[in-house]
Design an enzyme around this catalytic site. Structure first.
Site, mmCIF file in Angstrom:
data_model
loop_
_atom_site.group_PDB
_atom_site.id
_atom_site.type_symbol
_atom_site.label_atom_id
_atom_site.label_comp_id
_atom_site.label_asym_id
_atom_site.label_seq_id
_atom_site.Cartn_x
_atom_site.Cartn_y
_atom_site.Cartn_z
ATOM 1 N N SER A 1 0.823 -1.207 0.000
ATOM 2 C CA SER A 1 0.000 0.000 0.000
ATOM 3 C C SER A 1 0.858 1.258 0.000
ATOM 4 O O SER A 1 0.370 2.331 -0.331
ATOM 5 C CB SER A 1 -0.872 0.047 1.257
ATOM 6 O OG SER A 1 -1.687 -1.068 1.324
ATOM 7 N N ASN B 1 -5.609 5.966 -2.036
ATOM 8 C CA ASN B 1 -5.227 6.315 -0.658
ATOM 9 C C ASN B 1 -4.692 7.739 -0.550
ATOM 10 O O ASN B 1 -4.822 8.380 0.485
ATOM 11 C CB ASN B 1 -4.207 5.313 -0.109
ATOM 12 C CG ASN B 1 -4.876 3.997 0.227
ATOM 13 O OD1 ASN B 1 -6.095 3.936 0.390
ATOM 14 N ND2 ASN B 1 -4.093 2.939 0.318
ATOM 15 N N HIS C 1 -2.343 -3.328 -6.680
ATOM 16 C CA HIS C 1 -2.902 -2.927 -5.385
ATOM 17 C C HIS C 1 -4.390 -3.239 -5.346
ATOM 18 O O HIS C 1 -5.208 -2.538 -5.939
ATOM 19 C CB HIS C 1 -2.637 -1.427 -5.151
ATOM 20 C CG HIS C 1 -2.992 -0.963 -3.783
ATOM 21 N ND1 HIS C 1 -3.711 0.178 -3.522
ATOM 22 C CD2 HIS C 1 -2.732 -1.506 -2.575
ATOM 23 C CE1 HIS C 1 -3.864 0.316 -2.218
ATOM 24 N NE2 HIS C 1 -3.281 -0.684 -1.622
ATOM 25 N N GLU D 1 -5.462 -1.094 -8.564
ATOM 26 C CA GLU D 1 -4.533 -0.099 -9.100
ATOM 27 C C GLU D 1 -3.306 -0.848 -9.616
ATOM 28 O O GLU D 1 -2.696 -1.614 -8.872
ATOM 29 C CB GLU D 1 -4.107 0.889 -8.001
ATOM 30 C CG GLU D 1 -5.221 1.812 -7.545
ATOM 31 C CD GLU D 1 -4.782 2.756 -6.427
ATOM 32 O OE1 GLU D 1 -5.128 3.947 -6.484
ATOM 33 O OE2 GLU D 1 -4.113 2.305 -5.471
HETATM 34 N N1 LIG Z 1 -5.493 -4.915 4.772
HETATM 35 C C1 LIG Z 1 -5.762 -4.018 3.823
HETATM 36 O O1 LIG Z 1 -6.801 -3.343 3.860
HETATM 37 C C2 LIG Z 1 -4.817 -3.830 2.671
HETATM 38 C C3 LIG Z 1 -5.296 -3.231 1.488
HETATM 39 C C4 LIG Z 1 -4.432 -3.107 0.390
HETATM 40 C C5 LIG Z 1 -3.120 -3.561 0.484
HETATM 41 N N2 LIG Z 1 -2.670 -4.109 1.657
HETATM 42 C C6 LIG Z 1 -1.274 -4.584 1.701
HETATM 43 O O2 LIG Z 1 -1.309 -6.006 1.573
HETATM 44 C C7 LIG Z 1 -0.204 -6.580 2.272
HETATM 45 C C8 LIG Z 1 -0.715 -7.624 3.259
HETATM 46 O O3 LIG Z 1 -1.600 -7.010 4.168
HETATM 47 P P1 LIG Z 1 -2.619 -7.862 5.050
HETATM 48 O O4 LIG Z 1 -3.594 -6.891 5.595
HETATM 49 O O5 LIG Z 1 -3.098 -9.043 4.274
HETATM 50 O O6 LIG Z 1 -1.654 -8.374 6.221
HETATM 51 P P2 LIG Z 1 -1.870 -9.618 7.197
HETATM 52 O O7 LIG Z 1 -1.108 -9.298 8.428
HETATM 53 O O8 LIG Z 1 -3.301 -9.996 7.300
HETATM 54 O O9 LIG Z 1 -1.127 -10.826 6.430
HETATM 55 C C9 LIG Z 1 0.254 -10.838 6.175
HETATM 56 C C10 LIG Z 1 0.704 -12.304 6.047
HETATM 57 O O10 LIG Z 1 2.057 -12.319 5.563
HETATM 58 C C11 LIG Z 1 2.698 -13.410 6.180
HETATM 59 N N3 LIG Z 1 4.151 -13.336 6.044
HETATM 60 C C12 LIG Z 1 5.031 -12.615 6.782
HETATM 61 N N4 LIG Z 1 6.296 -12.864 6.364
HETATM 62 C C13 LIG Z 1 6.205 -13.743 5.332
HETATM 63 C C14 LIG Z 1 7.164 -14.388 4.499
HETATM 64 N N5 LIG Z 1 8.472 -14.177 4.637
HETATM 65 N N6 LIG Z 1 6.719 -15.249 3.552
HETATM 66 C C15 LIG Z 1 5.401 -15.513 3.415
HETATM 67 N N7 LIG Z 1 4.454 -14.919 4.167
HETATM 68 C C16 LIG Z 1 4.849 -14.055 5.123
HETATM 69 C C17 LIG Z 1 2.183 -13.354 7.615
HETATM 70 O O11 LIG Z 1 2.425 -14.587 8.298
HETATM 71 C C18 LIG Z 1 0.704 -13.055 7.398
HETATM 72 O O12 LIG Z 1 -0.072 -14.228 7.286
HETATM 73 C C19 LIG Z 1 0.547 -5.410 2.907
HETATM 74 O O13 LIG Z 1 1.586 -5.039 2.047
HETATM 75 C C20 LIG Z 1 -0.511 -4.320 2.979
HETATM 76 O O14 LIG Z 1 0.037 -3.031 2.959
HETATM 77 C C21 LIG Z 1 -3.486 -4.268 2.740
#
Ligand SMILES: NC(=O)c1ccc[n+]([C@@H]2O[C@H](COP(=O)([O-])OP(=O)(O)OC[C@H]3O[C@@H](n4cnc5c(N)ncnc54)[C@H](O)[C@@H]3O)[C@@H](O)[C@H]2O)c1
Length: 282
Positions: free
Chosen positions: A119, A190, A140, A152
Site C-alpha cells: 500500500s 489512498n 494494489h 490499481e
Molecule cells: N489490509 C488491507 O486493507 C490492505 C489493502 C491493500 C493492500 N494491503 C497490503 O497487503 C499486504 C498484506 O496485508 P494484510 O492486511 O493481508 O496483512 P496480514 O497481516 O493480514 O497478512 C500478512 C501475512 O504475511 C505473512 N508473512 C510474513 N512474512 C512472510 C514471508 N516471509 N513469507 C510468506 N508470508 C509471510 C504473515 O504470516 C501473514 O499471514 C501489505 O503489504 C498491505 O500493505 C493491505
C-alpha cells in the site's frame, strides 16, 4: 503472455482474498506463508468467504468446490518454480518485502511476472532490488478483495509495457477493473482518501460538529456510502496514521501532517473496530 498459474505470498487478509479471486477465475493457485497455522487460517478464510457468496446466491456450489480445490498451500518457496505470476501480499515492511522478492526471483521462471500488493512502498525502489525489474509492478487490491472491484496497477520506472499489459488483462479475468497508475506515494485512492479522513479528524478536534454529524454530513451531502470516521475505524486508526506519516515524509509537504486527535487515539490503543473502540464504540 498467457497466465494460468499464480503464486500468492502471505495468507493473511489480502493474500487469502487474492488467492480466492484467482481460484474463482480458474487459475491454479499456490499460497505461501511462513507457518502452517497461517496457511490454515488463510484457507479457512477463503472457505468461509466462498460459503458466504454461495449463501447470498452470488456463486454456485460447484464453482465454490472447484475454486477451493485449485488452491494449494505451502511454506516452501520452491513451489513457485513453474508459476506464471507471483503476487507478494506479506506484511507491510520494506526489508521483509525486499527479501521475499529476491527469494521469489531465485526460484521463479525467468519469464515469470512478479507483483506486490504493497500500500505504501515505492514500486520503483522495490524493483531496483531485482535482477530483472522490467517484469515487476504493483498490483494494489482493495479489502475485502473478493468484493472490491478496483485494482490499481502501478508501474515502476522500470516496468515494461508487456508486463503492464499482461497484468491489465489478468485483472479483467479476475472480473475486476484496473486503473493504470504511475509510481507515487499512496498511488491514487489512498492519496485522496486518507488525507480526507485526516481532515475529518481535524473537523472533530476543532468541535465543528460531532463524530456522528460529520459522518452523516459526508453520507448525505457527498453520497459516500460510509462516513470518514466510521471508515477510519474500519481501516484501523493506526493504519491511517502511518499512511499520513509516510505522505509527510515522502512528499515533504506539511499539508500531510496527521491530526493530533488521530495520533492521541492511536496512542490510547483505540484503533477502531479491531480493538472494539476507535472514534465510535463497537
Ligand atoms: N489490509 C488491507 O486493507 C490492505 C489493502 C491493500 C493492500 N494491503 C497490503 O497487503 C499486504 C498484506 O496485508 P494484510 O492486511 O493481508 O496483512 P496480514 O497481516 O493480514 O497478512 C500478512 C501475512 O504475511 C505473512 N508473512 C510474513 N512474512 C512472510 C514471508 N516471509 N513469507 C510468506 N508470508 C509471510 C504473515 O504470516 C501473514 O499471514 C501489505 O503489504 C498491505 O500493505 C493491505
Amino acid at each position: 503472455m498467457k497466465i494460468e498459474s499464480i503464486g500468492v505470498i502471505g495468507a493473511g487478509t489480502m493474500g487469502s482474498g487474492i488467492a480466492q479471486t484467482a481460484a474463482v477465475a480458474g487459475l491454479s493457485v499456490v499460497m505461501i506463508d511462513v507457518t502452517d497455522t497461517a496457511l490454515g487460517k488463510g484457507r479457512a478464510a477463503v472457505k468461509s468467504s466462498l460459503e458466504r457468496l454461495v449463501s447470498k446466491g452470488k456463486l454456485d456450489a460447484a464453482t465454490q468446490e472447484a475454486a477451493l480445490g485449485r488452491i494449494e498451500t505451502s511454506t516452501d518457496y520452491a513451489r513457485l518454480a513453474s508459476i506464471d505470476i507471483v503476487i507478494e501480499a506479506a506484511t507491510e515492511n520494506v526489508e521483509l518485502k525486499g527479501r521475499i522478492l529476491k527469494q521469489i526471483e531465485a526460484v521463479a521462471r525467468p519469464d515469470a511476472i512478479m507483483a506486490t500488493n504493497t500500500s505504501s512502498i515505492s514500486i520503483t525502489s522495490l524493483a531496483a532490488q531485482l535482477a530483472e525489474p522490467s517484469r515487476f509492478l504493483g498490483m494494489h487490491f482493495f479489502n475485502p478483495v473478493p468484493m472490491m472491484p478496483l485494482v490499481e496497477i502501478i508501474r515502476g520506472l522500470q516496468t515494461s509495457d508487456e508486463t503492464a499489459a499482461a497484468v491489465h488483462a489478468l485483472t479483467e479475468r479476475f472480473n475486476k477493473s484496473p486503473i493504470g497508475v504511475r509510481n507515487s506515494p499512496g498511488f491514487v485512492v489512498n492519496r485522496i482518501l486518507v488525507p480526507m479522513i485526516n481532515e475529518a479528524f481535524f473537523v472533530l478536534q476543532e468541535g465543528v460538529a460531532s463524530a456522528a454529524e460529520i459522518d452523516e454530513g459526508m453520507k448525505l451531502g457527498a453520497s459516500h456510502p460510509i462516513g470518514p470516521l466510521a471508515l477510519a475505524d474500519l481501516i484501523g486508526l493506526d493504519v491511517c496514521l502511518s499512511v499520513m506519516d509516510v505522505f509527510l515524509k515522502d512528499f515533504g509537504d506539511p499539508k500531510y501532517r496527521a491530526c493530533n486527535l488521530l495520533r492521541e487515539l492511536v496512542a490510547a490503543g483505540r484503533l477502531g473496530r479491531k480493538t472494539g473502540r476507535g472514534v465510535f464504540d463497537y
